[in-house]
Design a protein around this motif. Structure first.
Motif, PDB file in Angstrom:
ATOM      1  N   GLY A   1       0.843  -1.175  -0.027  1.00  0.00           N
ATOM      2  CA  GLY A   1      -0.016   0.163   0.002  1.00  0.00           C
ATOM      3  C   GLY A   1       0.683   1.129   0.090  1.00  0.00           C
ATOM      4  O   GLY A   1       1.883   1.326   0.290  1.00  0.00           O
ATOM      5  N   VAL A   2       0.276   2.221  -0.444  1.00  0.00           N
ATOM      6  CA  VAL A   2       0.772   3.864  -0.240  1.00  0.00           C
ATOM      7  C   VAL A   2      -0.229   4.791   0.161  1.00  0.00           C
ATOM      8  O   VAL A   2      -1.607   4.343   0.038  1.00  0.00           O
ATOM      9  N   ASP A   3       0.083   5.781   0.597  1.00  0.00           N
ATOM     10  CA  ASP A   3      -0.934   6.725   1.061  1.00  0.00           C
ATOM     11  C   ASP A   3      -1.502   7.112   0.080  1.00  0.00           C
ATOM     12  O   ASP A   3      -1.069   7.517  -1.059  1.00  0.00           O
ATOM     13  N   ALA A   4      -3.001   7.496   0.293  1.00  0.00           N
ATOM     14  CA  ALA A   4      -3.864   7.965  -0.982  1.00  0.00           C
ATOM     15  C   ALA A   4      -3.471   9.375  -1.254  1.00  0.00           C
ATOM     16  O   ALA A   4      -3.544  10.151  -0.308  1.00  0.00           O
ATOM     17  N   PRO A   5      -3.196   9.698  -2.278  1.00  0.00           N
ATOM     18  CA  PRO A   5      -3.004  11.098  -2.800  1.00  0.00           C
ATOM     19  C   PRO A   5      -4.382  11.847  -2.482  1.00  0.00           C
ATOM     20  O   PRO A   5      -5.178  11.619  -2.766  1.00  0.00           O
ATOM     21  N   ARG A   6      -4.173  13.138  -2.011  1.00  0.00           N
ATOM     22  CA  ARG A   6      -5.318  13.954  -1.688  1.00  0.00           C
ATOM     23  C   ARG A   6      -6.195  14.379  -3.016  1.00  0.00           C
ATOM     24  O   ARG A   6      -7.259  14.496  -2.673  1.00  0.00           O
ATOM     25  N   ASP A   7      -5.481  14.342  -4.070  1.00  0.00           N
ATOM     26  CA  ASP A   7      -6.457  14.662  -5.170  1.00  0.00           C
ATOM     27  C   ASP A   7      -6.905  13.603  -5.735  1.00  0.00           C
ATOM     28  O   ASP A   7      -7.702  13.745  -6.688  1.00  0.00           O
ATOM     29  N   ASP A   8      -6.846  12.397  -5.001  1.00  0.00           N
ATOM     30  CA  ASP A   8      -7.852  11.128  -5.425  1.00  0.00           C
ATOM     31  C   ASP A   8      -9.103  11.461  -4.854  1.00  0.00           C
ATOM     32  O   ASP A   8     -10.265  10.987  -5.305  1.00  0.00           O
TER      33      ASP A   8
ATOM     34  N   LEU B   1     -16.482  16.103   2.783  1.00  0.00           N
ATOM     35  CA  LEU B   1     -16.016  14.859   3.006  1.00  0.00           C
ATOM     36  C   LEU B   1     -14.607  14.673   3.709  1.00  0.00           C
ATOM     37  O   LEU B   1     -13.865  15.635   3.533  1.00  0.00           O
ATOM     38  N   PRO B   2     -14.439  13.437   4.554  1.00  0.00           N
ATOM     39  CA  PRO B   2     -12.814  13.355   4.983  1.00  0.00           C
ATOM     40  C   PRO B   2     -11.888  13.331   3.941  1.00  0.00           C
ATOM     41  O   PRO B   2     -12.084  13.170   2.765  1.00  0.00           O
ATOM     42  N   PRO B   3     -10.833  13.770   4.292  1.00  0.00           N
ATOM     43  CA  PRO B   3      -9.781  13.967   3.280  1.00  0.00           C
ATOM     44  C   PRO B   3      -8.999  12.689   2.554  1.00  0.00           C
ATOM     45  O   PRO B   3      -8.624  12.957   1.393  1.00  0.00           O
ATOM     46  N   LEU B   4      -9.154  11.596   3.270  1.00  0.00           N
ATOM     47  CA  LEU B   4      -8.412  10.298   2.529  1.00  0.00           C
ATOM     48  C   LEU B   4      -9.477   9.587   1.841  1.00  0.00           C
ATOM     49  O   LEU B   4     -10.543   9.605   2.446  1.00  0.00           O
ATOM     50  N   ALA B   5      -9.068   9.088   0.620  1.00  0.00           N
ATOM     51  CA  ALA B   5     -10.353   8.317  -0.236  1.00  0.00           C
ATOM     52  C   ALA B   5      -9.503   7.083  -0.672  1.00  0.00           C
ATOM     53  O   ALA B   5      -8.323   7.292  -1.123  1.00  0.00           O
ATOM     54  N   VAL B   6     -10.375   6.179  -0.805  1.00  0.00           N
ATOM     55  CA  VAL B   6      -9.746   4.811  -1.274  1.00  0.00           C
ATOM     56  C   VAL B   6      -9.625   5.177  -2.884  1.00  0.00           C
ATOM     57  O   VAL B   6     -10.611   5.507  -3.728  1.00  0.00           O
TER      58      VAL B   6
ATOM     59  N   THR C   1     -15.742   5.294   1.031  1.00  0.00           N
ATOM     60  CA  THR C   1     -14.796   5.697   0.237  1.00  0.00           C
ATOM     61  C   THR C   1     -13.794   6.631   0.901  1.00  0.00           C
ATOM     62  O   THR C   1     -12.544   6.601   0.911  1.00  0.00           O
ATOM     63  N   HIS C   2     -14.553   7.683   1.497  1.00  0.00           N
ATOM     64  CA  HIS C   2     -13.765   8.942   2.096  1.00  0.00           C
ATOM     65  C   HIS C   2     -13.610   8.500   3.540  1.00  0.00           C
ATOM     66  O   HIS C   2     -14.464   8.241   4.432  1.00  0.00           O
ATOM     67  N   PHE C   3     -12.310   8.490   4.105  1.00  0.00           N
ATOM     68  CA  PHE C   3     -11.847   8.529   5.500  1.00  0.00           C
ATOM     69  C   PHE C   3     -11.398   9.125   6.140  1.00  0.00           C
ATOM     70  O   PHE C   3     -10.507  10.164   5.808  1.00  0.00           O
ATOM     71  N   THR C   4     -11.547   9.485   7.641  1.00  0.00           N
ATOM     72  CA  THR C   4     -10.900  10.474   8.478  1.00  0.00           C
ATOM     73  C   THR C   4      -9.374   9.734   8.594  1.00  0.00           C
ATOM     74  O   THR C   4      -9.358   8.585   8.297  1.00  0.00           O
ATOM     75  N   GLU C   5      -8.358  10.432   9.284  1.00  0.00           N
ATOM     76  CA  GLU C   5      -7.204   9.794   9.505  1.00  0.00           C
ATOM     77  C   GLU C   5      -7.538   9.100  10.858  1.00  0.00           C
ATOM     78  O   GLU C   5      -8.023   9.282  11.674  1.00  0.00           O
ATOM     79  N   ALA C   6      -6.508   7.881  10.772  1.00  0.00           N
ATOM     80  CA  ALA C   6      -6.982   6.972  12.247  1.00  0.00           C
ATOM     81  C   ALA C   6      -6.159   7.738  13.345  1.00  0.00           C
ATOM     82  O   ALA C   6      -5.185   8.403  13.234  1.00  0.00           O
ATOM     83  N   THR C   7      -6.930   7.685  14.570  1.00  0.00           N
ATOM     84  CA  THR C   7      -6.333   8.206  15.689  1.00  0.00           C
ATOM     85  C   THR C   7      -6.555   7.214  16.812  1.00  0.00           C
ATOM     86  O   THR C   7      -7.410   6.422  16.667  1.00  0.00           O
ATOM     87  N   ASP C   8      -5.877   7.466  17.875  1.00  0.00           N
ATOM     88  CA  ASP C   8      -5.956   6.521  19.047  1.00  0.00           C
ATOM     89  C   ASP C   8      -7.338   6.446  19.592  1.00  0.00           C
ATOM     90  O   ASP C   8      -7.792   7.423  19.727  1.00  0.00           O
ATOM     91  N   LEU C   9      -7.774   5.273  19.884  1.00  0.00           N
ATOM     92  CA  LEU C   9      -9.417   5.185  20.341  1.00  0.00           C
ATOM     93  C   LEU C   9      -8.988   5.418  22.027  1.00  0.00           C
ATOM     94  O   LEU C   9      -8.272   4.539  22.531  1.00  0.00           O
ATOM     95  N   ALA C  10      -9.888   6.159  22.568  1.00  0.00           N
ATOM     96  CA  ALA C  10     -10.011   6.564  24.016  1.00  0.00           C
ATOM     97  C   ALA C  10     -11.254   5.693  24.246  1.00  0.00           C
ATOM     98  O   ALA C  10     -12.277   6.153  24.006  1.00  0.00           O
TER      99      ALA C  10
END
Length: 291
Positions: free
Chosen positions: A30-37, A51-56, A117-126
């Protein structure tokens, strides 16, 4: 489709990845999804809720290449088990377990998607009241009577006593954490319990005990589990159970011996686990020991 490279106790760093394909998917570095996706024109009418910034990446035919996946992991840790939780108002929250390469700790991380399709960046779960130990692990999501519950375990070390917990999935995160009664056979963090809907309004747990004997346990209320039935044989791992209703259960695991290669097998029960068929091999050998 979501997956991880399932590091387990191997000292390899992998990222949690999401991918899309026309006819299926498989794990890949895998690679990080380009924001222009991100399709900026898809929701022009809803500018108040971007929409969240990350996209499949867009759907691709097989084989999938590195540019065809979205990485949600940090790239500095080993990502292991994962679970996908439906949100009450729509969308999903992806929860996955991550650890350092030496397995001195593990924690849960989460990312949210409104559309798959569009995802937020993963964060630690409290999770309040959970995680006082060094390890929080083994996420599972079970939907019972329309309510989604996140199950997991926490422990002070890899081989010490593990505690099972659950929390209700909410739009904003998770509700209060409930410490659950001991699950029979849940002898340590390495029991790797996986919980699913049993197809009849209850919950099934697949796990292995401290001797690596594979087991399955049932609960009518998702809190109190009965005695864990021994299914399979010694040396099992990568367990999973499925309930199809009307007493039909399917239990799968992987096993090997000093003289036979790793292989995947399954057993059937038609009486809610009272009796089981003989094991049937799915593969003669599997180089992936965590199918």
């Amino acid at each position: 489709v979501a997956c991880s490279a399932f590091g387990m106790l191997c000292a390899f760093s992998r990222r949690f990845v999401l991918m899309a394909a026309v006819v299926g998917a498989a794990c890949a570095p895998g690679v990080d999804a380009p924001r222009d996706d991100v399709d900026d024109d898809a929701d022009d009418d809803d500018e108040d809720q971007p929409l969240p910034p990350l996209a499949v990446p867009q759907h691709r035919p097989l084989p999938l290449l590195e540019d065809d996946v979205l990485r949600l992991g940090s790239g500095t840790t080993v990502d292991i088990l994962s679970a996908l939780a439906p949100l009450p108002s729509g969308g999903h929250r992806l929860v996955f377990e991550t650890s350092d390469e030496e397995f001195t700790f593990s924690r849960l991380r989460a990312a949210t998607t409104p559309d798959g399709t569009h995802f937020t960046e993963a964060t630690d779960l409290a999770l309040g009241g959970v995680g006082d130990g060094a390890f929080v692990a083994a996420p599972s999501v079970v939907v019972v009577d329309g309510v989604a519950w996140l199950y997991g375990e926490d422990a002070d070390d890899l081989f010490g006593a593990a505690r099972l917990f659950r929390a209700r999935v909410t739009d904003d995160g998770f509700g209060d954490v409930e410490a659950l009664p001991p699950l029979p056979g849940h002898d340590s963090l390495l029991s790797w319990p996986r919980l699913v809907d049993d197809g009849a309004g209850g919950v099934l747990a697949a796990l292995r005990d401290g001797r690596s004997v594979t087991r399955v346990a049932g609960s009518a209320d998702g809190v109190e589990f009965g005695g864990a039935l021994v299914v399979g044989d010694d040396g099992g791992g990568a367990m999973a159970a499925v309930g199809a209703g009307s007493g039909l259960l399917v239990f799968t695991w992987q096993t090997s011996t000093p003289t036979t290669p790793m292989r995947s097998v399954f057993q059937l029960s038609r009486d809610d686990g009272a009796t089981w068929s003989d094991p049937v091999a799915v593969t003669d050998a599997s180089r992936n020991v965590h199918d």
